[in-house]
Design a protein around this motif. Structure first.
Motif, PDB file in Angstrom:
ATOM      1  N   VAL A   1       0.823  -1.212   0.000  1.00 52.95           N
ATOM      2  CA  VAL A   1       0.000   0.000   0.000  1.00 52.95           C
ATOM      3  C   VAL A   1       0.861   1.267   0.000  1.00 52.95           C
ATOM      4  CG1 VAL A   1      -1.782   1.285   1.226  1.00 52.95           C
ATOM      5  CG2 VAL A   1      -1.883  -1.217   1.165  1.00 52.95           C
ATOM      6  N   VAL A   2       1.792   1.359   0.958  1.00 52.64           N
ATOM      7  CA  VAL A   2       2.582   2.586   1.094  1.00 52.64           C
ATOM      8  C   VAL A   2       3.508   2.773  -0.104  1.00 52.64           C
ATOM      9  CG1 VAL A   2       4.245   3.810   2.537  1.00 52.64           C
ATOM     10  CG2 VAL A   2       2.427   2.465   3.599  1.00 52.64           C
ATOM     11  N   ARG A   3       4.130   1.696  -0.566  1.00 53.80           N
ATOM     12  CA  ARG A   3       5.060   1.814  -1.698  1.00 53.80           C
ATOM     13  C   ARG A   3       4.375   2.323  -2.967  1.00 53.80           C
ATOM     14  NH1 ARG A   3       7.197  -1.677  -5.679  1.00 53.80           N
ATOM     15  NH2 ARG A   3       5.741  -3.280  -5.004  1.00 53.80           N
ATOM     16  N   PRO A   4       3.184   1.800  -3.369  1.00 57.38           N
ATOM     17  CA  PRO A   4       2.520   2.386  -4.537  1.00 57.38           C
ATOM     18  C   PRO A   4       2.136   3.846  -4.354  1.00 57.38           C
ATOM     19  CG  PRO A   4       1.602   0.225  -4.045  1.00 57.38           C
ATOM     20  CD  PRO A   4       2.488   0.584  -2.917  1.00 57.38           C
ATOM     21  N   MET A   5       1.725   4.228  -3.129  1.00 60.77           N
ATOM     22  CA  MET A   5       1.358   5.626  -2.910  1.00 60.77           C
ATOM     23  C   MET A   5       2.581   6.535  -3.011  1.00 60.77           C
ATOM     24  SD  MET A   5      -1.500   5.485   0.111  1.00 60.77           S
ATOM     25  CE  MET A   5      -3.114   4.734  -0.184  1.00 60.77           C
ATOM     26  N   ILE A   6       3.719   6.082  -2.484  1.00 63.72           N
ATOM     27  CA  ILE A   6       4.947   6.873  -2.613  1.00 63.72           C
ATOM     28  C   ILE A   6       5.365   6.969  -4.074  1.00 63.72           C
ATOM     29  CG2 ILE A   6       7.399   6.911  -2.057  1.00 63.72           C
ATOM     30  CD1 ILE A   6       6.717   5.739   0.662  1.00 63.72           C
ATOM     31  N   SER A   7       5.200   5.867  -4.811  1.00 65.41           N
ATOM     32  CA  SER A   7       5.508   5.886  -6.238  1.00 65.41           C
ATOM     33  C   SER A   7       4.619   6.872  -6.978  1.00 65.41           C
ATOM     34  CB  SER A   7       5.331   4.481  -6.818  1.00 65.41           C
ATOM     35  OG  SER A   7       5.480   4.485  -8.217  1.00 65.41           O
TER      36      SER A   7
END
Length: 378
Positions: free
Chosen positions: A82-88
């Motif tokens: 979840v967090v990694r796609p949002m940061i991307s």
């Protein structure tokens, strides 16, 4: 007798603008409602995530180390999925923002045409930086040169020249920009379709509402990130926050609609029998999640594509356009979802047939024990 010299006239008195108290209160109230709904959506999304941590007690009762391991694994999973796609998504460059202006088709203003052409140049430069359009860079460079030529003609343009220039600008945007966006749009539609079917199938097979919410959150956050990478741009800060808010809202809606799908499955089950309800409930749950994912995907596509304006006045029309796309694509998505779930429904149907055949065999065995038999022809 001396004449009286008239006093010099003072500055004209400005009239106060008319103030409509009821309209002002309505605008303020609507603003409060929108922010309240956004806050509730985000808080409810966090509560859904918090439900996953409640399972810590189940593992902690077995052994404290097992409970700590569950917390670490869940946190790592959330960060990865979840967090990694949002940061991307947030790391993508901000796309060129369309000017909030309307060009009159009958009497275009040269200033409005110049603002639109400058935006087209910035948009073509953004396309040139996109790794997916590197093969089209010569055509993009030619389009930028052509746009600068149109821009140079807007300064001394007379009304007839501005009208002709407006027609040229419309043709330019259709042939030089929309043509470049067509392959990206096709890939975006394919990604949205696949994600909608995947979310529907995953939540139909899952039998846990909290797990469904995690699946929807993960897949939708990943979908938004993929669309932003595809167009190599994201909206400005407020637009990005609105997309993330929509992701949170769709998770809350998916979690809240679980009870609705269960009730509907029970109703259908009463009409078709126990196995009918067993099949219809998960399929309907997956279909609802697929449709919500479809709408979120098209809204994210419109905002990351960003070639058309996203002003307050156009928001309703854009939302309506996204809804029309959902309606047009809902049939193929549901058809693919049913194909994907064909194994589930066929296994359930075969299980029902075996159960009914087994019950008939058992009843025949009981009848034979007591010497009972059906009359011929009955």
């Amino acid at each position: 007798m001396a004449k009286a010299i008239p006093a010099p006239a003072g500055p004209p008195v400005k009239k106060e603008p008319q103030h409509w108290e009821l309209a002002s209160q309505w605008v303020q109230g609507w603003r409060v409602v929108k922010w309240s709904v956004s806050a509730v959506a985000v808080i409810a999304c966090l509560m859904v995530i918090g439900q996953g941590y409640l399972f810590y007690r189940l593992f902690d009762d077995v052994h404290p180390l097992l409970g700590y391991a569950y917390i670490l694994l869940l946190t790592a999973g959330l960060a990865l999925l979840v967090v990694r796609p949002m940061i991307s998504f947030l790391s993508m460059p901000v796309a060129a923002r369309p000017p909030d202006l309307a060009i009159d088709a009958k009497a275009p203003q040269p200033e409005a045409l110049a603002a639109r052409i400058r935006y087209d140049i910035r948009y073509l430069q953004m396309l040139a930086a996109n790794p997916l359009t590197k093969d089209e860079r010569p055509a993009i460079a030619q389009g930028i040169a052509e746009a600068r030529g149109l821009l140079a003609r807007t300064g001394p343009a007379t009304p007839p020249q501005a009208l002709a220039l407006s027609a040229e600008l419309e043709v330019f945007e259709r042939t030089r920009i929309e043509t470049l966006l067509a392959p990206l749009d096709k890939r975006a539609n394919s990604i949205i379709h696949a994600e909608a079917v995947g979310v529907g199938a995953a939540t139909a097979v899952s039998m846990n509402g909290t797990l469904d919410a995690f699946i929807v959150l993960w897949r939708n956050a990943n979908l938004v990130a993929r669309i932003s990478r595809l167009y190599f741009g994201r909206p400005h800060l407020m637009g990005s926050l609105r997309i993330l808010r929509d992701v949170a809202a769709i998770v809350v809606a998916a979690r809240a609609l679980e009870d609705v799908s269960e009730i509907t499955g029970d109703i259908i089950g009463g009409l078709l029998g126990h196995m009918g309800g067993l099949i219809a409930g998960p399929v309907m749950d997956g279909g609802i999640n697929a449709m919500m994912t479809l709408k979120l995907g098209y809204l994210a596509k419109r905002r990351c594509r960003s070639f058309k304006g996203w002003s307050a006045g156009q928001a309703a029309a854009i939302s309506e356009g996204a809804l029309q796309e959902v309606k047009a694509e809902s049939g193929p998505v549901i058809a693919d979802l049913l194909k994907r779930l064909g194994g589930l429904t066929s296994h359930a149907a075969r299980a029902a047939e075996r159960a009914m055949a087994g019950s008939r065999s058992a009843w025949g065995l009981v009848q034979s024990w007591f010497g009972g038999s059906k009359p011929a022809g009955s």
